[in-house]
Design a protein around this motif. Sequence first.
Motif, PDB file in Angstrom:
ATOM      1  N   ILE A   1      74.457  26.640  46.350  1.00 33.49           N
ATOM      2  CA  ILE A   1      74.568  27.972  45.771  1.00 33.49           C
ATOM      3  C   ILE A   1      75.994  28.421  46.034  1.00 33.49           C
ATOM      4  N   ILE A   2      76.667  28.888  44.975  1.00 37.17           N
ATOM      5  CA  ILE A   2      78.064  29.287  45.119  1.00 37.17           C
ATOM      6  C   ILE A   2      78.260  30.696  44.568  1.00 37.17           C
ATOM      7  N   GLU A   3      79.328  31.336  45.016  1.00 35.11           N
ATOM      8  CA  GLU A   3      79.677  32.624  44.434  1.00 35.11           C
ATOM      9  C   GLU A   3      80.256  32.387  43.049  1.00 35.11           C
ATOM     10  N   MET A   4      80.359  33.444  42.295  1.00 38.64           N
ATOM     11  CA  MET A   4      80.885  33.321  40.940  1.00 38.64           C
ATOM     12  C   MET A   4      82.305  32.742  40.975  1.00 38.64           C
ATOM     13  N   LEU A   5      82.558  31.821  40.082  1.00 33.02           N
ATOM     14  CA  LEU A   5      83.878  31.219  39.905  1.00 33.02           C
ATOM     15  C   LEU A   5      84.368  31.560  38.503  1.00 33.02           C
ATOM     16  N   PRO A   6      85.661  31.417  38.258  1.00 29.64           N
ATOM     17  CA  PRO A   6      86.145  31.617  36.884  1.00 29.64           C
ATOM     18  C   PRO A   6      85.464  30.609  35.941  1.00 29.64           C
ATOM     19  N   ILE A   7      85.004  31.116  34.817  1.00 27.85           N
ATOM     20  CA  ILE A   7      84.299  30.284  33.838  1.00 27.85           C
ATOM     21  C   ILE A   7      85.202  30.091  32.629  1.00 27.85           C
ATOM     22  N   THR A   8      85.400  28.843  32.248  1.00 25.95           N
ATOM     23  CA  THR A   8      86.183  28.516  31.064  1.00 25.95           C
ATOM     24  C   THR A   8      85.253  28.465  29.864  1.00 25.95           C
ATOM     25  N   LYS A   9      85.546  29.282  28.869  1.00 20.84           N
ATOM     26  CA  LYS A   9      84.723  29.321  27.656  1.00 20.84           C
ATOM     27  C   LYS A   9      84.896  28.029  26.881  1.00 20.84           C
ATOM     28  N   VAL A  10      83.797  27.572  26.275  1.00 22.68           N
ATOM     29  CA  VAL A  10      83.817  26.383  25.429  1.00 22.68           C
ATOM     30  C   VAL A  10      83.248  26.790  24.073  1.00 22.68           C
ATOM     31  N   PRO A  11      84.005  26.574  23.000  1.00 23.05           N
ATOM     32  CA  PRO A  11      83.517  27.002  21.685  1.00 23.05           C
ATOM     33  C   PRO A  11      82.287  26.223  21.225  1.00 23.05           C
ATOM     34  N   PHE A  12      81.506  26.881  20.385  1.00 24.81           N
ATOM     35  CA  PHE A  12      80.365  26.294  19.685  1.00 24.81           C
ATOM     36  C   PHE A  12      79.176  25.949  20.575  1.00 24.81           C
TER      37      PHE A  12
ATOM     38  N   PRO B   1      75.697  27.377  22.622  1.00 27.46           N
ATOM     39  CA  PRO B   1      74.783  28.513  22.486  1.00 27.46           C
ATOM     40  C   PRO B   1      75.274  29.680  23.332  1.00 27.46           C
ATOM     41  N   LYS B   2      74.938  30.911  22.925  1.00 27.31           N
ATOM     42  CA  LYS B   2      75.439  32.117  23.604  1.00 27.31           C
ATOM     43  C   LYS B   2      75.101  32.148  25.087  1.00 27.31           C
ATOM     44  N   TYR B   3      73.943  31.601  25.476  1.00 29.97           N
ATOM     45  CA  TYR B   3      73.557  31.644  26.891  1.00 29.97           C
ATOM     46  C   TYR B   3      74.398  30.693  27.745  1.00 29.97           C
ATOM     47  N   MET B   4      75.090  29.740  27.112  1.00 26.29           N
ATOM     48  CA  MET B   4      75.994  28.861  27.847  1.00 26.29           C
ATOM     49  C   MET B   4      77.324  29.582  27.977  1.00 26.29           C
TER      50      MET B   4
END
Length: 160
Positions: free
Chosen positions: A36-47, A49-52
Amino acid sequence: MNTDDEIIENKIDDLYMVFVINNQKYALSSKYIIEIIEMLPITKVPFLPKYMKGVINLRSTIIPVMDGRMRFDMDPIDYNERTCIIIIENNMDKIGLIVDAVNEVIHISSSQNMKISSNKDEFKQNFINGISEINNEIQLILDCDSLIEIVEDINNGTND
């Protein structure tokens, strides 16, 4: 395997991580949870599903991350200090599940786990494998195979 090893294995199989999404408690077998980790920066990936939400770099390993609220068809919220990512692994596939908060690890024996009978297509939609009630609190037990299936779909290029 001797009897003592079987007893230990059964006790480990009965351990579940309880977490909260939208004030509902969910449980996932601890054998699938890496950390279990704290929130990290998330890199968006196109295309996707919205929940990803995208991918994270966790110690040089790229892991796709899904928002539990959005995956369970709930409205998203702003992340806060209790929001965390549960890293799950099943059959060499890893995924991060963003949850509102992690509560505890509990023992849920097979007698406390009421299995839900349903066809496989419904499992894929609702991810619920069973329900338990401990100390007058209900935990929805998640099916890890259905939850992590999106990683296989992404790897195969057949995301929905």
